[in-house]
Design a protein around this motif. Structure first.
Motif, PDB file in Angstrom:
ATOM      1  N   GLU A  57      30.293   8.316  76.054  1.00  0.00           N
ATOM      2  CA  GLU A  57      29.339   7.700  75.693  1.00  0.00           C
ATOM      3  C   GLU A  57      30.033   7.138  74.639  1.00  0.00           C
ATOM      4  O   GLU A  57      28.606   5.559  74.780  1.00  0.00           O
ATOM      5  N   THR A  95      19.694   7.375  76.434  1.00  0.00           N
ATOM      6  CA  THR A  95      19.555   9.173  75.914  1.00  0.00           C
ATOM      7  C   THR A  95      19.666   9.368  74.903  1.00  0.00           C
ATOM      8  O   THR A  95      20.978   9.005  74.088  1.00  0.00           O
ATOM      9  N   GLY A  99      21.412  15.255  72.607  1.00  0.00           N
ATOM     10  CA  GLY A  99      21.229  15.832  73.916  1.00  0.00           C
ATOM     11  C   GLY A  99      23.019  14.953  74.298  1.00  0.00           C
ATOM     12  O   GLY A  99      23.266  16.054  74.749  1.00  0.00           O
ATOM     13  N   THR A 100      22.785  13.483  73.579  1.00  0.00           N
ATOM     14  CA  THR A 100      24.678  13.497  74.052  1.00  0.00           C
ATOM     15  C   THR A 100      25.730  14.235  73.427  1.00  0.00           C
ATOM     16  O   THR A 100      26.311  14.386  73.698  1.00  0.00           O
ATOM     17  N   ASP A 103      25.871  17.621  75.559  1.00  0.00           N
ATOM     18  CA  ASP A 103      27.003  17.745  76.837  1.00  0.00           C
ATOM     19  C   ASP A 103      28.119  17.532  76.563  1.00  0.00           C
ATOM     20  O   ASP A 103      29.043  18.078  77.221  1.00  0.00           O
ATOM     21  N   ARG A 106      30.235  20.451  75.113  1.00  0.00           N
ATOM     22  CA  ARG A 106      30.342  20.779  76.205  1.00  0.00           C
ATOM     23  C   ARG A 106      31.629  21.115  76.864  1.00  0.00           C
ATOM     24  O   ARG A 106      32.394  21.987  77.827  1.00  0.00           O
ATOM     25  N   ARG A 107      31.498  19.399  77.797  1.00  0.00           N
ATOM     26  CA  ARG A 107      32.473  19.349  78.134  1.00  0.00           C
ATOM     27  C   ARG A 107      33.703  19.474  77.492  1.00  0.00           C
ATOM     28  O   ARG A 107      34.551  20.159  78.344  1.00  0.00           O
ATOM     29  N   ARG A 117      32.771  24.212  84.332  1.00  0.00           N
ATOM     30  CA  ARG A 117      30.745  24.370  83.566  1.00  0.00           C
ATOM     31  C   ARG A 117      30.193  24.680  85.247  1.00  0.00           C
ATOM     32  O   ARG A 117      29.538  25.732  86.099  1.00  0.00           O
ATOM     33  N   SER A 194      28.388  10.711  89.101  1.00  0.00           N
ATOM     34  CA  SER A 194      27.165  10.823  87.993  1.00  0.00           C
ATOM     35  C   SER A 194      26.269  10.410  88.260  1.00  0.00           C
ATOM     36  O   SER A 194      25.298  12.246  88.033  1.00  0.00           O
ATOM     37  N   ARG A 661      35.241  13.877  82.490  1.00  0.00           N
ATOM     38  CA  ARG A 661      33.941  14.530  83.383  1.00  0.00           C
ATOM     39  C   ARG A 661      34.166  15.301  84.382  1.00  0.00           C
ATOM     40  O   ARG A 661      33.772  16.283  83.877  1.00  0.00           O
ATOM     41  N   ARG A 676      33.866  19.571  87.630  1.00  0.00           N
ATOM     42  CA  ARG A 676      32.593  19.228  86.278  1.00  0.00           C
ATOM     43  C   ARG A 676      32.957  20.159  84.985  1.00  0.00           C
ATOM     44  O   ARG A 676      32.720  21.394  85.102  1.00  0.00           O
TER      45      ARG A 676
END
Length: 677
Positions: A57, A95, A99-100, A103, A106-107, A117, A194, A661, A676
């Motif tokens: 990102e 975005t 929020g990015t 994400d 978590r990744r 996940r 994606s 990802r 993912r």
């Protein structure tokens, strides 16, 4: 003061800089004050830069900002799909960084734990030739080599998959089971993992045997054979005409379209559909290379037939030779009666050769039409392959082919424990990999040093060249004279426990010895040798470059530099990085510093994640010993293993793909598995 959110802003930032990213996300649920503080856009962006400076990102945002300030020349030089994606990033609403960050946190948490996940299964079309299935995948047989030690055996080669993934574009091409009954035979689909967008490839698989599929540099390639035989080879074998069909995978915002580019005949006479005749290939957006290895069917048990060719596929053409068996519609120049028919394996002649047109009546065609479409730019047979030391004979070592803008690279591999029909009669001490680079376009003028270059490394050339020897000579009939690159690596030690001294890290750099590495690679195909001093200077080592943004295409002032990828001229020493384990396959996201490897040692199998942390220097006035210690600590890579059952879920074909990802492989039931993170 009731909590840390009431502290001065600079103190608050100092405190949260010590918190792990998952903790920063959990802090949002403590109270409304904490939620407002930890979801602040500026703070979220700072946390993202501190913890994940190489995430996709941030690279996209940096590259998109660079695109806005780039010169027109630099913008044009970008790959079309990348430029379209960056323009989409600049035009669409962004975005929120809060929020990015959640994400991405978590990744990378899942990557650090080697867990996914979500696991997705894609059903592929079934290949049942006996019951008249419309889809037939007849892959090229691998070498008959396997590993044997103390009555234990293990795979050394795997068959080609029916699908492929392009990390550059983030799209997967595969034969969809839901499309097997398509009225037009469009079984293969392109999927953007994606956005979830999926579209069919306008390639009719009916009455075809698919030999191989590959997607690279935005070019989708199918190597296939006609279902019906072309002619009788001998009393027991028939041959089928083979073709290569090319498509352009074109991005338009979040959608994709697949457009026909060109088609050409792979082999003049065709190949039998068996497990004896083999061919290996590689391609970029401009070039396509293929190597043929066929057993000699003479009564005298001669050496196998070996041929290698390189095609220029940059020019599109609507002509399809598969729909023109007689060649009447083929564009061509005006031909006079004195012009002989073309020679060579790919264009003829043979005893069955018949001119497609009447030579007495020249056929007219425009220059553009005659030169459009794929053209052979380099051919090599026995003598040329012998010259470069690439003749495989009855004990082939070839692992794969690779290409860049100017050069062709042949990767070879031998193993001490290799057994089988094609195993070496004189195996190496333990495990050996070698890469030989040769120019695609011949260099005008011969070079007397070239016969020695084919068997010497760059270090030998630099130490043994003599300034008294001439370099330029007249053009001769035979192998092309010019510089040759050769890189070789072997695991060092004994067979009990052995590690490669030259293992490449996630950035493709050799940490143990960079003095013999030429970077950028020598411009073999474009080098105009005027003197021996120029030759030696062109092979002199240069330090590797580094990418500021971590994106494979870096926008500079007026240039586009291709970085963050492993140069194909380096021998794949990662294959024996943890001997006696053999690295079967790897997925490397060079820009993100993420590497996932699949290794086995006979019955022992391991699938691991390697994450290289970002290097940060917190000051400029420290002692050299402190800087060195911090650098060594930051270069240590974290490795964590997936659960044991993941091997059977991903390594059905011995290859894995993906990026930071997701991870893609094939399970034992011939289904595509997408993990993912």
């Amino acid at each position: 003061m009731r909590d840390i959110t009431e502290l001065p802003h600079d103190l608050f930032l100092i405190i949260i800089s010590y918190l792990p990213p998952p903790t920063c996300v959990r802090c949002r649920s403590v109270s409304r004050r904490w939620h407002a503080a930890f979801t602040d856009e500026d703070i979220a962006l700072l946390l993202l830069r501190w913890n994940f400076p190489r995430c996709r990102e941030l690279r996209l945002a940096t590259a998109a900002a660079s695109l806005l300030s780039a010169t027109p020349h630099s913008a044009v030089a970008l790959p079309n799909n990348l430029k379209e994606e960056l323009q989409h990033v600049t035009q669409e609403p962004r975005t929120p960084w809060s929020g990015t960050f959640a994400d991405v946190a978590r990744r990378y948490h899942n990557l650090n734990q080697a867990k996914c996940r979500d696991a997705e299964k894609l059903e592929m079309a079934t290949c049942d030739r006996e019951h008249g299935s419309s889809f037939s995948f007849w892959g090229v047989a691998p070498w008959n080599r396997y590993l044997r030690l103390n009555e234990k055996t293990s795979n050394f080669h795997y068959p080609d998959p029916q699908w492929w993934y392009s990390q550059e574009d983030g799209v997967l091409v595969y034969p969809a089971a839901s499309a097997q009954q398509h009225s037009e035979g469009y079984v293969y689909h392109v999927v953007d993992l994606s956005s979830g967008y999926e579209t069919s490839v306008p390639f009719d698989v009916r009455s075809k045997h698919i030999r191989r599929v590959r997607l690279a540099k935005g070019v989708l390639l199918f190597e296939w054979a006609e279902a019906n035989p072309y002619h009788q080879l001998n009393d027991r074998e028939v041959v089928h005409r083979h073709f290569v069909t090319l498509f352009d995978a074109v991005r338009t915002k979040n959608t994709w379209s697949v457009v026909f580019r060109s088609e050409f005949k792979l082999h003049f006479l065709g190949l039998p559909l068996n497990r004896s005749d083999r061919f290996f290939s590689a391609h970029t957006s401009q070039l396509y290379a293929v190597y043929f290895w066929q057993p000699n069917r003479s009564l005298y048990q001669d050496d196998p037939i070996e041929q290698l060719a390189v095609w220029d596929i940059s020019t599109p053409s609507s002509y399809r030779p598969s729909e023109d068996p007689t060649g009447d519609k083929r564009p061509g120049f005006a031909r006079t009666p004195s012009t002989p028919p073309p020679t060579g394996l790919w264009n003829g002649p043979s005893k069955r050769y018949k001119p497609a047109v009447d030579l007495e009546t020249p056929r007219r065609a425009s220059l553009a039409a005659a030169t459009a479409g794929p053209q052979v730019v380099r051919r090599m047979a026995w003598r040329e392959l012998d010259f470069y030391g690439l003749r495989q004979r009855a004990t082939p070592r070839l692992r794969s082919l690779a290409l860049d803008d100017r050069n062709l690279y042949v990767v070879e591999e031998e193993h001490r424990w290799a057994d089988g029909q094609h195993s070496s009669l004189s195996p190496p001490r333990v495990h050996l990999v070698r890469c030989t680079g040769i120019p695609v376009i011949p260099i005008p003028g011969g070079n007397p040093l070239a016969p020695n270059l084919a068997t010497k490394s760059t270090t030998d050339l630099l130490s043994g060249a003599s300034s008294s020897e001439p370099v330029i000579s007249t053009i001769i009939d035979g192998p092309v004279m010019g510089p040759v690159w050769q890189d070789e690596c072997g695991s060092d030690g004994d067979v009990n426990m052995n590690f490669c001294r030259r293992v490449a890290d996630a950035n493709g750099l050799d940490q143990s010895n960079t003095t013999g590495v030429v970077w950028p690679p020598p411009l073999i195909g474009a080098l105009n040798v005027a003197s021996q001093e120029n030759l030696v200077a062109s092979l002199r080592p240069r330090p590797p470059s580094a990418s500021a943004t971590g994106w494979p295409w870096v926008l500079a002032q007026d240039t586009i530099t291709t970085l963050s990828s492993r140069w194909p001229g380096w021998a794949p020493c990662w294959r024996h990085e943890d001997f006696p384990y053999l690295t079967v396959g790897e997925m490397v996201d060079f820009a993100a510093g993420i590497r996932i490897t699949a290794r086995h040692c006979f019955m022992l199998e391991t699938l691991s994640v390697h994450i290289r942390p970002a290097i940060s220097v917190k000051g400029q006035n420290r002692q050299k010993s402190e800087v060195k210690r911090d650098r060594n600590e930051s270069e240590r890579r974290q490795e964590v293993e997936f659960p044991d059952n993941m091997w059977s879920q991903l390594l059905g074909k011995g290859c894995i793909f993906g990026d930071e990802r997701w991870l893609i492989g094939e399970d034992e039931k011939e289904r595509i598995t997408v993990l993912r993170f």
